[in-house]
Motif scaffolding. Sequence first.
Motif, mmCIF file in Angstrom:
data_model
loop_
_atom_site.group_PDB
_atom_site.id
_atom_site.type_symbol
_atom_site.label_atom_id
_atom_site.label_comp_id
_atom_site.label_asym_id
_atom_site.label_seq_id
_atom_site.Cartn_x
_atom_site.Cartn_y
_atom_site.Cartn_z
ATOM 1 N N ALA A 17 0.846 -0.838 -0.251
ATOM 2 C CA ALA A 17 0.032 0.386 -0.532
ATOM 3 C C ALA A 17 0.561 1.618 -1.034
ATOM 4 C CB ALA A 17 -0.915 0.304 1.030
ATOM 5 N N ARG A 19 1.151 3.848 -1.990
ATOM 6 C CA ARG A 19 -0.259 5.057 -2.061
ATOM 7 C C ARG A 19 -0.818 5.567 -0.903
ATOM 8 N NH1 ARG A 19 -3.543 4.518 -7.218
ATOM 9 N NH2 ARG A 19 -3.249 2.314 -6.825
ATOM 10 N N LYS A 24 -2.911 -0.516 4.365
ATOM 11 C CA LYS A 24 -4.209 0.022 4.509
ATOM 12 C C LYS A 24 -4.937 -1.600 4.803
ATOM 13 C CE LYS A 24 -4.759 -1.192 -0.066
ATOM 14 N NZ LYS A 24 -5.171 -0.323 -1.957
ATOM 15 N N ASP A 109 -9.531 -3.988 0.396
ATOM 16 C CA ASP A 109 -10.077 -2.647 1.029
ATOM 17 C C ASP A 109 -10.218 -2.056 0.092
ATOM 18 O OD1 ASP A 109 -8.450 -2.981 -1.585
ATOM 19 O OD2 ASP A 109 -7.435 -0.814 -1.496
ATOM 20 N N ASP A 187 -12.240 0.326 -4.832
ATOM 21 C CA ASP A 187 -11.647 0.149 -3.545
ATOM 22 C C ASP A 187 -10.331 1.124 -2.908
ATOM 23 O OD1 ASP A 187 -9.769 0.369 -5.789
ATOM 24 O OD2 ASP A 187 -8.845 -1.058 -5.168
ATOM 25 N N ASP A 189 -7.164 3.355 -2.592
ATOM 26 C CA ASP A 189 -6.105 3.242 -2.596
ATOM 27 C C ASP A 189 -5.316 4.592 -2.498
ATOM 28 O OD1 ASP A 189 -6.291 0.952 -4.427
ATOM 29 O OD2 ASP A 189 -6.357 2.127 -6.124
ATOM 30 N N THR A 190 -5.398 5.619 -1.823
ATOM 31 C CA THR A 190 -5.349 7.037 -1.276
ATOM 32 C C THR A 190 -6.038 7.383 -0.150
ATOM 33 O OG1 THR A 190 -6.420 8.592 -2.302
ATOM 34 C CG2 THR A 190 -4.257 7.325 -4.384
#
Length: 204
Positions: A17, A19, A24, A109, A187, A189-190
């Motif tokens: 993870a 990013r 996460k 996620d 999902d 991602d950030t």
Amino acid sequence: MKVKTKTAIVVLAAGEASRMGKPKQLLPWGETTLLEHTIKTALEVNTDEILVVLGAHYNEIKSLIDKYPIQIVFNPDWKSGLGTSISKAIYEIQNGRQEIHAVLIMLADQPFISSNDLNLMIKHFRKSENQIIATIYEGGVKGVPVLFDATYFDDLLALNDDYGAKEIIKRYKAFVDFYNNNSNIADLDTPDEYQSAYQNTFNI
């Protein structure tokens, strides 16, 4: 009389993870974590086996989820991408104690994927028809969760990069059905995506 099909759920949770800037899998989600929320969702599904593939931060995450009735799979090649995690899971399934007719792959996620979503995908699975059922989101985005008939296990076993199963879906597109998910979030991602989703979900 219809023969019961046996399905395994694979939760991909091996990534670093980068990013997100932190694991996460361990991010809070209500009173639990993202990964635990996903595991609990999977445990509510009419399935025969649940495998969770870990890689980065293995010891920390494993100690958190050891209490659940799941099979934890370690992927030492996690840096090479999603494909290697799928391959490791399929290897375990093929060498397991029971015959599995389909595998349903999801990510750690995906907190907006419900057990109802997964049960409906399994319900629409037809054994030995070379079926693939992928998820389509608002805006036409296609992705996971995705269900594969056992016909594709050798293709999944051969994966070894970061493209996951996308190439297999493209290669066999004539056999692909889609499950429509009303969400526009596939999902997280950030940090911004996570914070927004968390705040909107828990009214913070």
